[in-house]
Design a protein around this motif. Structure first.
Motif, PDB file in Angstrom:
ATOM      1  N   HIS A  32       0.810  -1.205   0.000  1.00  0.00           N
ATOM      2  CA  HIS A  32       0.000   0.000   0.000  1.00  0.00           C
ATOM      3  C   HIS A  32       0.847   1.260   0.000  1.00  0.00           C
ATOM      4  CE1 HIS A  32      -3.427   2.476   2.031  1.00  0.00           C
ATOM      5  NE2 HIS A  32      -3.322   2.704   0.750  1.00  0.00           N
ATOM      6  N   LYS A  84     -16.450   4.946  -0.313  1.00  0.00           N
ATOM      7  CA  LYS A  84     -15.596   4.682   0.828  1.00  0.00           C
ATOM      8  C   LYS A  84     -14.363   3.906   0.365  1.00  0.00           C
ATOM      9  CE  LYS A  84     -18.430   6.610   3.648  1.00  0.00           C
ATOM     10  NZ  LYS A  84     -18.090   7.938   4.230  1.00  0.00           N
ATOM     11  N   SER A  85     -13.197   4.455   0.680  1.00  0.00           N
ATOM     12  CA  SER A  85     -11.940   3.805   0.318  1.00  0.00           C
ATOM     13  C   SER A  85     -11.548   2.806   1.394  1.00  0.00           C
ATOM     14  CB  SER A  85     -10.844   4.855   0.143  1.00  0.00           C
ATOM     15  OG  SER A  85      -9.593   4.240  -0.104  1.00  0.00           O
ATOM     16  N   VAL A  86     -11.044   1.654   0.967  1.00  0.00           N
ATOM     17  CA  VAL A  86     -10.561   0.622   1.887  1.00  0.00           C
ATOM     18  C   VAL A  86      -9.101   0.328   1.536  1.00  0.00           C
ATOM     19  CG1 VAL A  86     -12.808  -0.412   2.325  1.00  0.00           C
ATOM     20  CG2 VAL A  86     -11.491  -1.164   0.364  1.00  0.00           C
ATOM     21  N   VAL A  95     -11.437  -4.142  -4.493  1.00  0.00           N
ATOM     22  CA  VAL A  95     -12.556  -4.747  -3.782  1.00  0.00           C
ATOM     23  C   VAL A  95     -13.279  -5.655  -4.763  1.00  0.00           C
ATOM     24  CG1 VAL A  95     -14.710  -4.323  -2.558  1.00  0.00           C
ATOM     25  CG2 VAL A  95     -12.789  -2.762  -2.260  1.00  0.00           C
ATOM     26  N   ARG A 141     -18.297  -7.772  -3.028  1.00  0.00           N
ATOM     27  CA  ARG A 141     -18.279  -6.990  -1.789  1.00  0.00           C
ATOM     28  C   ARG A 141     -18.231  -5.491  -2.047  1.00  0.00           C
ATOM     29  NH1 ARG A 141     -19.962 -10.019   1.983  1.00  0.00           N
ATOM     30  NH2 ARG A 141     -19.030  -8.575   3.483  1.00  0.00           N
ATOM     31  N   GLN A 142     -18.448  -5.067  -3.259  1.00  0.00           N
ATOM     32  CA  GLN A 142     -18.216  -3.669  -3.608  1.00  0.00           C
ATOM     33  C   GLN A 142     -19.404  -2.764  -3.293  1.00  0.00           C
ATOM     34  OE1 GLN A 142     -17.143  -3.105  -7.704  1.00  0.00           O
ATOM     35  NE2 GLN A 142     -16.205  -1.125  -7.324  1.00  0.00           N
ATOM     36  N   ARG A 169     -17.634   0.703  -2.190  1.00  0.00           N
ATOM     37  CA  ARG A 169     -16.301   0.526  -1.617  1.00  0.00           C
ATOM     38  C   ARG A 169     -15.299   0.232  -2.731  1.00  0.00           C
ATOM     39  NH1 ARG A 169     -17.645  -3.684   3.214  1.00  0.00           N
ATOM     40  NH2 ARG A 169     -18.531  -4.826   1.444  1.00  0.00           N
ATOM     41  N   GLY A 229     -10.830   0.022  -3.742  1.00  0.00           N
ATOM     42  CA  GLY A 229      -9.460  -0.058  -3.282  1.00  0.00           C
ATOM     43  C   GLY A 229      -8.609   1.052  -3.846  1.00  0.00           C
ATOM     44  N   TYR A 230      -7.354   1.099  -3.377  1.00  0.00           N
ATOM     45  CA  TYR A 230      -6.494   2.204  -3.795  1.00  0.00           C
ATOM     46  C   TYR A 230      -5.995   2.059  -5.224  1.00  0.00           C
ATOM     47  CZ  TYR A 230      -2.885  -1.124  -2.186  1.00  0.00           C
ATOM     48  OH  TYR A 230      -2.106  -2.235  -1.982  1.00  0.00           O
TER      49      TYR A 230
END
Length: 603
Positions: A217, A393-395, A400, A404-405, A424, A426-427
């Motif tokens: 990350h 919302k970022s996780v 994602v 589950r998104q 949701r 991801g980066y």
């Protein structure tokens, strides 16, 4: 009956509660955190500028150094370890050669007696070179060659002059240059990482963030700031001597170390909830050592250290202003959110009209109605027959999975026609293609309608049931996409409305354009699907009637009578907000479908 002995609250808990009630301590901790981040950024500006080569060569190396950053650390990092190992072996061998050939008595310097004599006979001339010792500890060995440490026992000449024979001197130059490049790359990477952390805490203006690795990350690349670093490093290299840059770098390093020690002592006391005595001992032991080196660096303040002061003032001011404005806007949106009843209850009084189509309302809050939507309905009493409140919302994961998104729920009774959707990502996810995102969201809402009453496992929410929608490619049967050509009609855009100037409204219309648009087929008719199919038909008809995207934009302004510092902070935030990058998720919204609602918030 057994009586349980009440446990006394821990000292750390009491200290935490005391700090939470004291706003001055909040600003102090924020200042320490921003100061430490600024020291890392300043180190990323200063460290690459230190070099023993001529200025033109140094500038060429710097340009190449920053150009390599866009490849990512994981692609060029394979050369780091061999260079560092070679450098350590080389300086170790050269050091051993110098000890055996020139002066074997130098090993006596490790004795505490030598340190005692050094401190006993210390004066200001001996105290100044401690800043150079700090640089050698930090790994900037090239700068260490410019200075001599004088003492009663240990005397040495510059390192390069003692290296022999001449061929070794040339090898040392090449290897030290490679080691400096590796160290500079690591420092620049650390600068990007600290900016990434500041962005996550809303302490840095919006910049483009490129994650160069899908596994780690922290490996990021910031194109915008990379260019700023190039300009600053070239300016410092050309305009200042290497000795002055070394003095500034020493002050930067020791200030960052002292700031880290202060924050770490707070973590020990407040987060780990250890005894305050342990925290105080940690602060005194490490802080006193760092304070000694800080005092030595301050003595060289006039020799270029003012550069650090300018960088720190600019960075801390900008970061504090951005954090202050962002928090004020978020608190305003959170504290002024309303339930769905007021906008619907105002319908008979304001004669609110439900127009055809779907309205996507982008909001940062995941509960309640954002204040800008209530403001929009109050001044322009009309909204679409179907509303979808979308929050992103970022996780901290690269991607994602589709299963589950999306988290979708219904806002209020079915007759309201209002949905809540939390997306949701991801980066490494790029939610930029608005057309594809709109199609996927419509399909997810259709899937939610089809499984809502089937006893599917749902999440608890104050607003009702919310369901994590699964992968539609693996059994989704609500809406089937079908590509088709369609006309995108004229739509109202850019309604800028404020409570001060209520008469200002602008309408812009765009001509018809043809593009690929996805249509949806309903499931087959069946008795158990009758009610679901009717609601799905309403969803498809609303989509075919047109879509609009509502964005809120809060304008900050200082109240009359505010002090100069508050006015300056708000002015700086407004300047940064208008000149930094736009929010990522609003970049590709069609202008013909965008409705921006402005609100003035006086603080």
């Amino acid at each position: 009956m057994r009586w349980k002995k009440l446990q006394k609250p821990k000292v750390g808990s009491r200290a935490r509660r005391a700090i939470e009630k004291n706003k001055s301590s909040h600003y102090l901790m924020l200042f320490l955190a921003l100061l430490g981040a600024c020291m890392v950024i300043a180190d990323g500006v200063l460290t690459p500028a230190i070099s023993d080569v001529p200025v033109p060569t140094a500038c060429a190396i710097l340009v190449g150094l920053f150009t390599l950053k866009h490849f990512g650390t994981h692609k060029i990092g394979f050369i780091f370890a061999p260079v560092v190992v070679l450098w350590l072996l080389f300086i170790g061998g050269v050091g051993l050669y110098n000890i055996l050939y020139w002066n074997r008595q130098v090993t006596r310097a490790v004795s505490p007696k030598c340190m005692y004599k050094f401190i006993r006979n210390m004066d200001i001339k001996i105290w100044r070179p401690l800043s150079s010792v700090l640089l050698s500890i930090a790994g900037l060995f090239s700068e260490f060659t410019h200075h001599r440490i004088r003492g009663d026992v240990c005397k040495s000449r510059p390192f390069l002059e003692e290296v022999s024979p001449g061929s070794v001197h040339h090898a040392f130059t090449v290897i030290s240059l490679l080691a400096s490049i590796v160290g500079s790359q690591a420092t620049i990477t650390g600068t990007f990482s600290i900016i990434n952390q500041c962005l996550a805490l809303d302490c840095f203006p919006r910049v483009k963030m490129v994650h160069t690795s899908q596994k780690k990350h922290g490996q990021v690349y910031i194109p915008d700031f990379n260019w700023i670093l190039i300009v600053l490093c070239l300016t410092i290299t050309i305009c200042f001597e290497d000795r002055s840059i070394g003095n500034v770098t020493g002050l930067t390093i020791v200030t960052g170390m002292l700031t880290t020690t202060c924050l770490m002592s707070l973590i020990i006391a407040l987060y780990w909830e250890k005894n305050m005595l342990i925290s105080a001992c940690f602060l005194i032991f490490f802080g006193s050592i760092e304070a000694i080196y800080l005092s030595a660096c301050v003595l060289n303040f006039q020799k270029g250290a003012w550069i650090l002061v300018i960088l720190t003032v600019v960075l801390v001011t900008a970061m504090f202003a951005w954090h202050y404005g962002t928090m004020k806007k978020y608190n305003f949106d959170t504290n002024n959110r309303v339930s769905m009843e007021p906008p619907t209850d105002l319908g008979p009084a304001l004669r609110v009209v439900r127009v055809l189509g779907i309205g996507f309302i982008y909001t940062d809050i995941a509960r309640g109605i954002p204040a800008f939507f209530s403001h929009f309905v109050t001044h322009l009493p009309a909204f679409h027959q179907l509303l979808v409140f979308v929050s992103f919302k970022s996780v901290p994961v690269p991607y994602v999975p589709p299963s589950r998104q999306y988290i979708i729920g219904r806002f209020g009774p079915k007759e309201y026609g209002v949905y809540r959707c939390i997306v949701r990502y991801g980066y490494c996810s790029g939610i930029r293609d608005t057309v594809d995102f709109e199609d996927n969201l419509i399909r997810r809402i259709g899937e939610f309608i089809s499984v809502e009453d089937n006893g599917t496992e749902a999440l608890t929410s104050p607003e009702g049931r919310m369901i994590v929608i699964g992968n539609l490619e693996q059994g989704g049967n609500a809406l089937t996409p079908q590509a088709r050509d369609s006309d995108v009609g004229l739509e109202l855009v850019n309604i800028e409305h404020s409570p001060i100037q209520t008469s200002e409204q602008s309408q812009v219309f765009h001509p018809l354009v043809r593009r690929k648009r996805v249509g949806f087929l309903l499931p087959r008719e069946s008795p158990e699907m009758s009610s679901v199919r009717e609601e799905l038909q309403e969803l498809v008809d609303a989509r075919d009637s047109g879509t609009a995207y509502l964005l809120g934009h809060t304008h900050l302004s200082a109240r009359r009578g505010s002090n100069f510092l508050k006015k300056l902070t708000i002015m700086l935030y407004v300047f940064l907000d208008e000149n930094c990058r736009a929010p990522l998720l609003a970049l590709n919204i069609p202008h013909a479908a965008l409705v921006e609602v402005g609100m003035v918030y006086s603080i």
